[in-house]
Design a protein around this motif. Structure first.
Motif, mmCIF file in Angstrom:
data_model
loop_
_atom_site.group_PDB
_atom_site.id
_atom_site.type_symbol
_atom_site.label_atom_id
_atom_site.label_comp_id
_atom_site.label_asym_id
_atom_site.label_seq_id
_atom_site.Cartn_x
_atom_site.Cartn_y
_atom_site.Cartn_z
ATOM 1 N N ASP A 1 0.853 -1.187 0.000
ATOM 2 C CA ASP A 1 0.000 0.000 0.000
ATOM 3 C C ASP A 1 0.894 1.245 0.000
ATOM 4 O O ASP A 1 1.886 1.302 0.742
ATOM 5 C CB ASP A 1 -0.883 -0.002 1.242
ATOM 6 N N PRO A 2 0.576 2.272 -0.827
ATOM 7 C CA PRO A 2 1.462 3.438 -0.901
ATOM 8 C C PRO A 2 1.592 4.201 0.408
ATOM 9 O O PRO A 2 2.635 4.812 0.660
ATOM 10 C CB PRO A 2 0.822 4.306 -1.990
ATOM 11 N N ILE A 3 0.559 4.171 1.247
ATOM 12 C CA ILE A 3 0.614 4.882 2.530
ATOM 13 C C ILE A 3 1.091 3.955 3.638
ATOM 14 O O ILE A 3 2.111 4.207 4.292
ATOM 15 C CB ILE A 3 -0.756 5.481 2.887
ATOM 16 N N GLY B 1 2.334 1.010 3.460
ATOM 17 C CA GLY B 1 3.631 0.406 3.142
ATOM 18 C C GLY B 1 4.776 1.322 3.515
ATOM 19 O O GLY B 1 5.810 0.894 4.033
ATOM 20 N N ALA B 2 4.582 2.634 3.275
ATOM 21 C CA ALA B 2 5.607 3.611 3.643
ATOM 22 C C ALA B 2 5.724 3.751 5.156
ATOM 23 O O ALA B 2 6.807 4.004 5.696
ATOM 24 C CB ALA B 2 5.293 4.970 3.022
ATOM 25 N N ARG C 1 9.682 8.392 6.846
ATOM 26 C CA ARG C 1 8.471 8.286 6.033
ATOM 27 C C ARG C 1 8.226 9.544 5.216
ATOM 28 O O ARG C 1 7.640 9.488 4.142
ATOM 29 C CB ARG C 1 7.270 7.979 6.909
ATOM 30 N N ALA D 1 9.523 9.223 1.806
ATOM 31 C CA ALA D 1 9.035 8.121 0.982
ATOM 32 C C ALA D 1 8.232 8.655 -0.201
ATOM 33 O O ALA D 1 7.434 9.578 -0.046
ATOM 34 C CB ALA D 1 8.174 7.188 1.820
ATOM 35 N N PRO D 2 8.418 8.097 -1.399
ATOM 36 C CA PRO D 2 7.670 8.544 -2.574
ATOM 37 C C PRO D 2 6.166 8.378 -2.375
ATOM 38 O O PRO D 2 5.700 7.326 -1.944
ATOM 39 C CB PRO D 2 8.175 7.611 -3.693
ATOM 40 N N GLY D 3 5.436 9.446 -2.636
ATOM 41 C CA GLY D 3 3.988 9.388 -2.541
ATOM 42 C C GLY D 3 3.432 9.596 -1.154
ATOM 43 O O GLY D 3 2.210 9.691 -0.986
ATOM 44 N N TYR D 4 4.300 9.675 -0.132
ATOM 45 C CA TYR D 4 3.777 9.863 1.219
ATOM 46 C C TYR D 4 3.451 11.339 1.432
ATOM 47 O O TYR D 4 4.268 12.206 1.118
ATOM 48 C CB TYR D 4 4.782 9.394 2.276
#
Length: 342
Positions: A28-30, A32-33, A235, A238-241
């Motif tokens: 998951d992008p969130i 997972g980060a 975090r 992290a990309p997309g966070y």
């Protein structure tokens, strides 16, 4: 580990608590980060926390779409009685129009689902995760009171509510003889001191416990982020966070500069100092930490018992304090008017 009383309940809570937002969500992008920890990693993290004296673990039905609760339930399968287990309800848990909020319909369904995922017959602290503008306090507090009387919940609390909202809820509980909130979860950090304007004095006046989430402001106070960029795993890099919690970065870097200086005097990490500062605030009951690795958890737990000097506290306060907001500033201006000796 040191322990503090949870409001007026008589229950002792570890001043460092474990947040379970890092459990589950791999891919998951969130989430997972945030962590994306699997079953074995979660088992080890929970065991390390309990062995260090942590006795409050906090999760929510929405974390990793319920996987956090499932993993936590597995980790506690042999140690359930060692913890004050907390979870939350409010955020969407499905696609339906009633799969969120404070309605009796959703709260009762969500409670049963959380009990099932956690593998327990009761939740020690059941919390409203955010404000629901569509459901009156009378509705949700009556539903929560029923859950307590049924033995499925021991205590109730809230998160992310304004001071007036908590005060209104306490008034409804008193007027209708319903169980009252014993705790409030709030964002509070050296770069996010808004809670001091109204929430902190409210919880102190009402005898409500204060749990702090994101004490490191999403990793900003870890010491791994400088004006030049991230210098380590965090975090926020992290990309997309998302940039969460939102902060004034320029002002925040000034805080981090002082944080590093204080940390150097104690020969500990900036993160440990940031948590110790929160523990020095009299309204705080417990600081909730989340970790991806055992060494991070161990370092954060080390803030318990770390005593900051008057110089440390003064320097950190000076660089991070907010100007008082109205009506606070005018009340402070005239606070001495009633003192007969000036």
């Amino acid at each position: 580990m040191k322990y503090r009383l949870l409001g007026n309940t008589g229950v002792w809570i570890s001043e460092i608590s474990l947040g379970a937002m890092t459990f589950g969500g791999s891919g998951d992008p969130i989430y997972g980060a945030l962590g994306g920890l699997g079953r074995d990693e979660t088992d080890r993290m929970v065991a390390a926390a309990l062995d260090a004296g942590v006795n409050l673990i906090d999760t929510a039905d929405v974390y990793s779409n319920g996987e956090s609760e499932e993993l936590l339930g597995h980790a506690l399968r042999h140690r359930r009685d060692d913890v004050v287990l907390a979870t939350k309800v409010h955020s969407p848990t499905g696609p339906g129009p009633n799969d969120a909020g404070w309605s009796r319909l959703h709260v009762m369904q969500a409670l049963e689902a959380s009990l099932r995922r956690l593998g327990t017959d009761h939740i020690d602290l059941y919390q409203l995760h955010n404000f629901d503008q569509f459901t009156p306090f009378e509705e949700v507090l009556a539903a929560l009171d029923d859950a307590v009387r049924q033995g499925k919940v021991r205590y109730i609390g809230a998160a992310n509510l304004a001071a007036w909202q908590v005060s209104k809820a306490l008034g409804v509980s008193a007027a209708r003889n319903l169980n009252r909130f014993v705790s409030l979860q709030s964002y509070y950090s050296l770069v996010g001191r808004d809670a001091e304007r109204d929430l902190v004095p409210m919880v102190q006046a009402e005898g409500v416990g204060l749990f702090v989430w994101s004490p490191l402001a999403g990793g900003f106070l870890s010491g791994k982020i400088s004006r030049e960029g991230a210098t380590g795993e965090t975090r926020r890099a992290a990309p997309g966070y998302p940039d969460f919690p939102p902060i004034d970065r320029e002002r925040g870097h000034d805080v981090v500069d002082v944080l590093r200086a204080v940390a150097a005097r104690h020969d500990v990490s900036p993160a440990r100092i940031a948590i110790a500062w929160l523990l020095a605030q009299p309204a705080v009951t417990s600081v909730t930490v989340g970790a991806r690795r055992i060494d991070q958890l161990t370092d954060n737990i080390g803030a318990s018992g770390l005593v900051l000097t008057a110089q440390d506290l003064s320097e950190l306060d000076e660089v991070s304090k907010l100007p008082p907001a109205y009506p606070n500033w005018i009340q402070e201006m005239f606070a001495g008017a009633r003192r007969p000796n000036g």
